[in-house]
Design a protein around this motif. Sequence first.
Motif, PDB file in Angstrom:
ATOM      1  N   PHE A 184       0.922  -1.265  -0.105  1.00  0.00           N
ATOM      2  CA  PHE A 184      -0.018  -0.367  -0.309  1.00  0.00           C
ATOM      3  C   PHE A 184       0.819   1.500  -0.284  1.00  0.00           C
ATOM      4  O   PHE A 184       0.361   2.337  -0.600  1.00  0.00           O
ATOM      5  N   ALA A 185       2.168   1.506   0.561  1.00  0.00           N
ATOM      6  CA  ALA A 185       2.763   2.197   0.439  1.00  0.00           C
ATOM      7  C   ALA A 185       4.163   2.151   1.055  1.00  0.00           C
ATOM      8  O   ALA A 185       4.465   0.863   1.381  1.00  0.00           O
ATOM      9  N   THR A 186       5.444   2.343   0.533  1.00  0.00           N
ATOM     10  CA  THR A 186       6.801   2.594   0.987  1.00  0.00           C
ATOM     11  C   THR A 186       7.467   3.518   1.697  1.00  0.00           C
ATOM     12  O   THR A 186       7.239   5.310   1.711  1.00  0.00           O
ATOM     13  N   VAL A 187       7.995   3.236   2.719  1.00  0.00           N
ATOM     14  CA  VAL A 187       8.095   4.220   3.849  1.00  0.00           C
ATOM     15  C   VAL A 187       9.925   5.052   3.547  1.00  0.00           C
ATOM     16  O   VAL A 187      10.806   4.143   3.322  1.00  0.00           O
ATOM     17  N   LYS A 188       9.810   5.777   3.559  1.00  0.00           N
ATOM     18  CA  LYS A 188      10.682   6.597   2.713  1.00  0.00           C
ATOM     19  C   LYS A 188      11.762   7.274   3.464  1.00  0.00           C
ATOM     20  O   LYS A 188      12.908   7.397   2.825  1.00  0.00           O
ATOM     21  N   SER A 189      10.628   8.127   4.526  1.00  0.00           N
ATOM     22  CA  SER A 189      11.689   9.063   5.593  1.00  0.00           C
ATOM     23  C   SER A 189      12.074   8.500   6.760  1.00  0.00           C
ATOM     24  O   SER A 189      11.602   7.190   6.850  1.00  0.00           O
ATOM     25  N   ASP A 190      12.989   9.006   7.593  1.00  0.00           N
ATOM     26  CA  ASP A 190      12.834   8.749   8.051  1.00  0.00           C
ATOM     27  C   ASP A 190      11.458   9.303   9.584  1.00  0.00           C
ATOM     28  O   ASP A 190      12.265  10.506   9.329  1.00  0.00           O
ATOM     29  N   LEU A 191      12.171   8.704  11.133  1.00  0.00           N
ATOM     30  CA  LEU A 191      11.177   9.274  12.584  1.00  0.00           C
ATOM     31  C   LEU A 191      12.132   8.734  13.485  1.00  0.00           C
ATOM     32  O   LEU A 191      12.650   8.312  13.692  1.00  0.00           O
ATOM     33  N   GLU A 192      12.268   9.961  14.029  1.00  0.00           N
ATOM     34  CA  GLU A 192      13.580  10.565  15.274  1.00  0.00           C
ATOM     35  C   GLU A 192      12.651  10.427  16.367  1.00  0.00           C
ATOM     36  O   GLU A 192      11.812  11.587  16.227  1.00  0.00           O
TER      37      GLU A 192
END
Length: 230
Positions: free
Chosen positions: A51-59
Amino acid sequence: MDLEHDTPPTDFNPVRFWLLMGGVIVLVVGLSMAYSRFLQTVLPKAELPVFATVKSDLEATERSGKAVRFSDLKGKVIVAAYLYTQCPHGCAAVTAQLQKLNQEFATHPGIQLLSVAIQPERDSVAMLKGYAEAVGATEKSPWWFITGDRQKLWDFMTKEVGMTPAKPIPVDERITPDDEYEHDLRIALLDGQGRVRGYYAVFHPQPEIAALMAERLHDHVHQLLDHPHS
């Protein structure tokens, strides 16, 4: 013709007939279920959609006080959901499913549960630590409870994970004074490549659908753990 030696016709016994038919039906159903289970074990499961792909990061900050990043979980199957400790809606149902997964996979190295604070101003490290203890999640559990900058958390869950955007609830529509935000009550499932493979409405007004979603989540977690490259 000697009638004395003729065999009299057998009387029809409806009770015996229906007992026999019932036994046959039970046998057929049992064999069908057994065959179905057999097929499920030998036939390959259908590949889950992306459905989607995580491309950015999260801190963010975990309830232990440690700074963590989403990228730290690369390679793991991730079960993610919003957490709102003051939620009067369906958050308990969401947490209950994560509890079950935590109990089942407590020592599995390939899975990570992720609870994301919807209201980090209130759901601080101390609040999340107490909440985690209450639901049986120790610091060794594969379960993060993260807090941090609210907009960054919301943006990540919306833009990367694909959850419905959270929004404030008007004061006159709140169930309780603390019922400040409306948020997505689904659970998202991500594979080890950061791809979202499913959303599960484990809180639903129809109990049958909620139960089906919970069962499907469980089966799909197993599928991704058993076949990480599928």
